[in-house]
Structures are given as C-alpha cells and as structure tokens.
Enzyme design. Structure first.
Site, PDB file in Angstrom:
ATOM      1  CG  HIS A   1      45.252  42.028  43.838  1.00 22.92           C
ATOM      2  ND1 HIS A   1      45.817  43.193  44.312  1.00 22.92           N
ATOM      3  CD2 HIS A   1      44.426  41.580  44.832  1.00 22.92           C
ATOM      4  CE1 HIS A   1      45.392  43.439  45.530  1.00 22.92           C
ATOM      5  NE2 HIS A   1      44.531  42.484  45.874  1.00 22.92           N
TER       6      HIS A   1
ATOM      7  CD  GLU B   1      44.121  39.095  47.123  1.00 27.71           C
ATOM      8  OE1 GLU B   1      42.998  39.637  47.058  1.00 27.71           O
ATOM      9  OE2 GLU B   1      45.123  39.650  47.614  1.00 27.71           O
TER      10      GLU B   1
ATOM     11  CG  HIS C   1      39.917  41.687  46.656  1.00 28.63           C
ATOM     12  ND1 HIS C   1      41.094  42.275  46.239  1.00 28.63           N
ATOM     13  CD2 HIS C   1      38.930  42.344  46.013  1.00 28.63           C
ATOM     14  CE1 HIS C   1      40.824  43.243  45.378  1.00 28.63           C
ATOM     15  NE2 HIS C   1      39.516  43.309  45.227  1.00 28.63           N
TER      16      HIS C   1
ATOM     17  CD  GLU D   1      39.472  41.101  51.365  1.00 28.26           C
ATOM     18  OE1 GLU D   1      40.055  40.061  50.979  1.00 28.26           O
ATOM     19  OE2 GLU D   1      39.945  42.244  51.237  1.00 28.26           O
TER      20      GLU D   1
END
Length: 277
Positions: A104, A118, A171, A237
């Site tokens: 992101h 995040e 992430h 993650e």
C-alpha cells in the site's frame, strides 16, 4: 492602342516574374527537404544510439545493485529472552539481493483500524528489515521508501527489472468475522512454486521460535504480486489489525524490530540451506 499593348506587356512581365519567383521558392523548398531528410535521419540515429546506450547502462546498474557478496555476522539483540539466535552469515559466499515491498502507500492506506493505518506499519517494518539485511551485506531494493502510492504492476516491475534473488511483500491482515484471530501468515503462489514455498516455510519457522510472535501457516494464494513476480516471492501478513492486542503490538517499535529480525532469520536460514545443498 499603343497604351493597351504597353499595359498588356507589363502585365505579362509581372506574371512571368511571379512564376519565376514561385519556381525559385519551390526549388529552394525542395532543396531544403532534400537536405533535411538526411539530417533528420542522422538525428534519429543518434537519438536511437543514445537510447540504447542508456538502456544498457541502466540494466548494468540494476545488475550491479545485486552482485555484492556478504560476509558479516548478525547478532540477535533479543538473545537471552527466549528468542532463537540469528543465523550467522559469515560463511556465505553467494551473491544475494532482496526486494522488500512495503504494501500500500499514499492514498491507498490498506487496512485501517481506528487510527492504525496498515501502510505505515508495512513501511516501518520494511525499513527495519532492510537495515538488518544490509548489516549482513545483503543488497536490498525497496519498492517504496516513503508514503507513496504504487500500482501492483509497478511493484512487480521493480522485482522483474532487477537482478534480485527474492521478493518479500509486507502487509497486515484483517478479519471482520472474528476479532480473536491473530498471528503472522506467509503466502506463496502455488504448490509448484517450490522455492517460494521454501522461503515461506523458513520464515514461518523462524518467527515461530520467538515467544513474542504468534504464527499461523505458510499458505498458497494467487495474489497479483506473487503470480507476476518472476523470482521466488512471498507475501507476509504480519498480524491482524482486527485483533486489538495484536494491533497494539504492531504499533510498537520493539515488536516491529522483532518481526524484522525473525523474518531476516528465515531468509538467512533458506540461503544457508541453499549454500550447503
């Protein structure tokens, strides 16, 4: 009558003069075109040569980015606190380069939980992981090193246009249906991606040795950055922002440092295994 003849003669002279001027203009224009065509061709050839030279120069630079050897040793700052010691890289002789992708960025904040965004956690851990790897003389390329938006295609292009050996995308997770779910997960593209699977499993194993971090599994998932990256690739993650306890940990600088250290250990273990095989 004489005057009419005289006037008519003057008109014919003017007409011939205009025709002559027009012919001269056309002739000079044709000459100019004849001269300009080869000049333009030469300019285009020079520009083409410069473009090719620049392209090869950039390719060489990209290749050079990832060709240094590493010989230093990494010391685990959490030794003695229940964490496994980081594997030494002193005996490594292979060239190695890692692409770290902080997921992101910019207007794409990723998962948001209250004031927790995040993209900020991803970048913070990416920078910590970069420092650890570089301290071991492993070359690192970041897809982003600031709060900027990058498309998925741009991220994979960074990996595919470099001479890197491994791609890791960072992430944070979120699960609306159950706020109790927590733990770090690592994804690879498919069961056929054996190298990527080995990295994912090595990272999960290394992280699981820490008393501070909960882990889940190494799993397959058809994420864009995994299926379109031409080198071994995993997507981590790092935890669930939907889990309050884990989201608070992910905000902690110390916890982020542990995550970076454990993931680095997983990468080191995989490299060392390849060196010894």
């Amino acid at each position: 009558m004489r005057q009419w003849i005289k006037n008519n003669t003057v008109k014919r002279k003017k007409l011939r003069k205009r025709k002559k001027v027009k012919r001269l203009v056309i002739a000079y224009l044709l000459r100019a075109v004849v001269i300009l065509i080869p000049v333009i061709m030469i300019i285009l050839m020079v520009c083409g040569c410069l473009y090719i030279c620049e392209k090869f120069t950039k390719e060489d630079e990209k290749t050079d980015i990832c060709t240094d050897r590493y010989t230093n040793t990494y010391t685990d700052t959490n030794a003695g606190n229940g964490a496994a010691p980081i594997v030494s890289t002193a005996d490594y002789v292979s060239k190695f380069c890692v692409i770290i992708d902080a997921g992101h960025g910019g207007s794409d904040g990723g998962t948001v939980s209250g004031k927790i965004i995040e993209k900020d956690i991803n970048l913070s851990v990416a920078l910590k992981l970069k420092t650890i790897l570089e301290d071991n003389n492993i070359e690192v390329i970041l897809t982003r090193n600031s709060d900027e938006k990058m498309s998925l295609a741009q991220r994979t292009s960074v990996a595919n246009d470099s001479n890197a050996d491994f791609f890791i995308s960072l992430h944070c997770n979120y699960y609306e249906d159950d706020a109790q779910i927590a733990g770090l997960e690592c994804y690879y593209n498919s069961p056929d991606a054996t190298e990527s699977k080995a990295y994912a499993e090595s990272i999960i194993h290394a992280v699981s040795l820490s008393n501070d971090v909960k882990t889940r599994d190494a799993k397959t998932e058809n994420y864009y950055v995994l299926r379109n990256t031409q080198i071994p690739a995993v997507l981590v993650e790092m935890g669930f922002l939907s889990n309050y306890s884990e989201s608070q940990k992910l905000l902690s600088d110390d916890y982020q440092e542990i995550l970076a250290q454990r993931m680095a250990e997983g990468i080191f273990n995989k490299i060392k295994g390849d060196e010894n095989s």
